[in-house]
Motif scaffolding. Structure first.
Motif, PDB file in Angstrom:
ATOM      1  N   LEU A  19      -3.824  -3.204  -2.433  1.00  0.00           N
ATOM      2  CA  LEU A  19      -3.051  -2.312  -3.307  1.00  0.00           C
ATOM      3  C   LEU A  19      -1.842  -1.771  -2.538  1.00  0.00           C
ATOM      4  O   LEU A  19      -1.969  -1.373  -1.379  1.00  0.00           O
ATOM      5  CB  LEU A  19      -3.925  -1.150  -3.796  1.00  0.00           C
ATOM      6  CG  LEU A  19      -5.109  -1.524  -4.692  1.00  0.00           C
ATOM      7  CD1 LEU A  19      -5.987  -0.305  -4.965  1.00  0.00           C
ATOM      8  CD2 LEU A  19      -4.629  -2.143  -5.995  1.00  0.00           C
ATOM      9  N   PRO A  20      -0.676  -1.718  -3.177  1.00  0.00           N
ATOM     10  CA  PRO A  20       0.532  -1.288  -2.458  1.00  0.00           C
ATOM     11  C   PRO A  20       0.488   0.165  -1.991  1.00  0.00           C
ATOM     12  O   PRO A  20       1.074   0.505  -0.967  1.00  0.00           O
ATOM     13  CB  PRO A  20       1.655  -1.502  -3.475  1.00  0.00           C
ATOM     14  CG  PRO A  20       0.991  -1.623  -4.801  1.00  0.00           C
ATOM     15  CD  PRO A  20      -0.403  -2.105  -4.555  1.00  0.00           C
ATOM     16  N   GLN A  21      -0.229   1.036  -2.692  1.00  0.00           N
ATOM     17  CA  GLN A  21      -0.268   2.448  -2.319  1.00  0.00           C
ATOM     18  C   GLN A  21      -1.314   2.751  -1.229  1.00  0.00           C
ATOM     19  O   GLN A  21      -1.354   3.845  -0.691  1.00  0.00           O
ATOM     20  CB  GLN A  21      -0.514   3.346  -3.540  1.00  0.00           C
ATOM     21  CG  GLN A  21      -1.881   3.210  -4.181  1.00  0.00           C
ATOM     22  CD  GLN A  21      -1.938   2.184  -5.289  1.00  0.00           C
ATOM     23  OE1 GLN A  21      -1.254   1.159  -5.246  1.00  0.00           O
ATOM     24  NE2 GLN A  21      -2.753   2.449  -6.299  1.00  0.00           N
ATOM     25  N   VAL A  22      -2.141   1.768  -0.887  1.00  0.00           N
ATOM     26  CA  VAL A  22      -3.212   1.993   0.095  1.00  0.00           C
ATOM     27  C   VAL A  22      -2.706   1.667   1.497  1.00  0.00           C
ATOM     28  O   VAL A  22      -2.227   0.569   1.765  1.00  0.00           O
ATOM     29  CB  VAL A  22      -4.458   1.147  -0.250  1.00  0.00           C
ATOM     30  CG1 VAL A  22      -5.493   1.218   0.856  1.00  0.00           C
ATOM     31  CG2 VAL A  22      -5.048   1.612  -1.575  1.00  0.00           C
ATOM     32  N   LEU A  23      -2.841   2.646   2.398  1.00  0.00           N
ATOM     33  CA  LEU A  23      -2.466   2.449   3.791  1.00  0.00           C
ATOM     34  C   LEU A  23      -3.644   1.906   4.603  1.00  0.00           C
ATOM     35  O   LEU A  23      -3.467   1.098   5.507  1.00  0.00           O
ATOM     36  CB  LEU A  23      -1.986   3.774   4.405  1.00  0.00           C
ATOM     37  CG  LEU A  23      -0.806   4.440   3.696  1.00  0.00           C
ATOM     38  CD1 LEU A  23      -0.534   5.815   4.279  1.00  0.00           C
ATOM     39  CD2 LEU A  23       0.427   3.557   3.792  1.00  0.00           C
ATOM     40  N   HIS A  24      -4.841   2.373   4.280  1.00  0.00           N
ATOM     41  CA  HIS A  24      -6.044   1.911   4.973  1.00  0.00           C
ATOM     42  C   HIS A  24      -7.248   2.151   4.068  1.00  0.00           C
ATOM     43  O   HIS A  24      -7.326   3.172   3.392  1.00  0.00           O
ATOM     44  CB  HIS A  24      -6.228   2.683   6.298  1.00  0.00           C
ATOM     45  CG  HIS A  24      -7.446   2.264   7.060  1.00  0.00           C
ATOM     46  ND1 HIS A  24      -7.523   1.080   7.739  1.00  0.00           N
ATOM     47  CD2 HIS A  24      -8.639   2.883   7.228  1.00  0.00           C
ATOM     48  CE1 HIS A  24      -8.717   0.979   8.304  1.00  0.00           C
ATOM     49  NE2 HIS A  24      -9.411   2.070   8.011  1.00  0.00           N
ATOM     50  N   ALA A  25      -8.197   1.207   4.091  1.00  0.00           N
ATOM     51  CA  ALA A  25      -9.415   1.353   3.289  1.00  0.00           C
ATOM     52  C   ALA A  25     -10.606   0.819   4.066  1.00  0.00           C
ATOM     53  O   ALA A  25     -10.517  -0.209   4.723  1.00  0.00           O
ATOM     54  CB  ALA A  25      -9.275   0.606   1.970  1.00  0.00           C
TER      55      ALA A  25
END
Length: 189
Positions: A37-43
């Motif tokens: 996802l473009p808004q996710v920096l780290h998951a």
């Protein structure tokens, strides 16, 4: 997908998936989806707790909608090869082996020694491949080293023969009759 928000800060959220269990493969798929996802920096996804921890930028509502759109059947998801399932398999094997050895050591300590031969059921911590004759069977290498260190011979129960397994009443009789090697005697004291 239904989720339960467990904790949220600006730019970070921890959610729990509203499902009873999560396999390592499902955790890999969700983690792959979130990281794409473009808004996710780290998951990071933890299958044991069914939780996902996501560091993101932008509105939280957009991220929550992305969770609702997620499905394990998405054909566009191709997670990289993961060691999650492999690690779980070896972790369970290692814990089982350590427990089997500790149980034996505790029994030796409790009884003050051990006999020359010890009868074992065909559990995976003792035998890897059980054939009709014990000589043709393959013992677990770690357990074989353990038996060699203590100097006893593991005897395997015959498969599908309940007569070879110990009975509760017979256990006390065989304990009284079995010659035990005391740790003091083996140490020369």
């Amino acid at each position: 997908m239904n989720i339960i928000i467990k904790h949220k800060n600006r730019g970070r959220i921890r959610v729990q998936l509203a499902q009873s269990r999560m396999s390592p493969e499902q955790a890999d798929l969700l983690e792959c989806y979130l990281q794409g996802l473009p808004q996710v920096l780290h998951a990071t996804v933890h299958e044991r707790t069914r939780c996902a921890i996501v560091v993101y930028r932008g509105p939280q509502a957009e991220l929550l909608r992305a969770f609702q759109r997620f499905s394990y059947q998405m054909e566009t998801l191709h997670p990289p090869l993961s060691s999650r399932a492999l690690n779980r398999t070896y972790e369970e094997k290692l814990v089982g082996m350590v427990a089997a050895i500790r149980c034996n050591q505790n029994a030796f300590r409790y009884f003050g020694g051990y006999s020359e031969e010890i009868l074992y059921d065909n559990m995976k911590q003792v035998v890897i491949k059980r054939l009709l004759k014990q000589e043709d069977s393959t013992l677990n290498r770690q357990f074989e080293d353990f038996a060699g260190f203590y100097g006893f011979k593991p005897i395997l129960c015959r498969p599908y023969r309940g007569q070879t397994k110990g009975k509760v009443d017979e256990r006390t009789e065989s304990y009284d009759q079995a010659p035990l090697y005391s740790s003091l005697q083996r140490a020369g004291g």
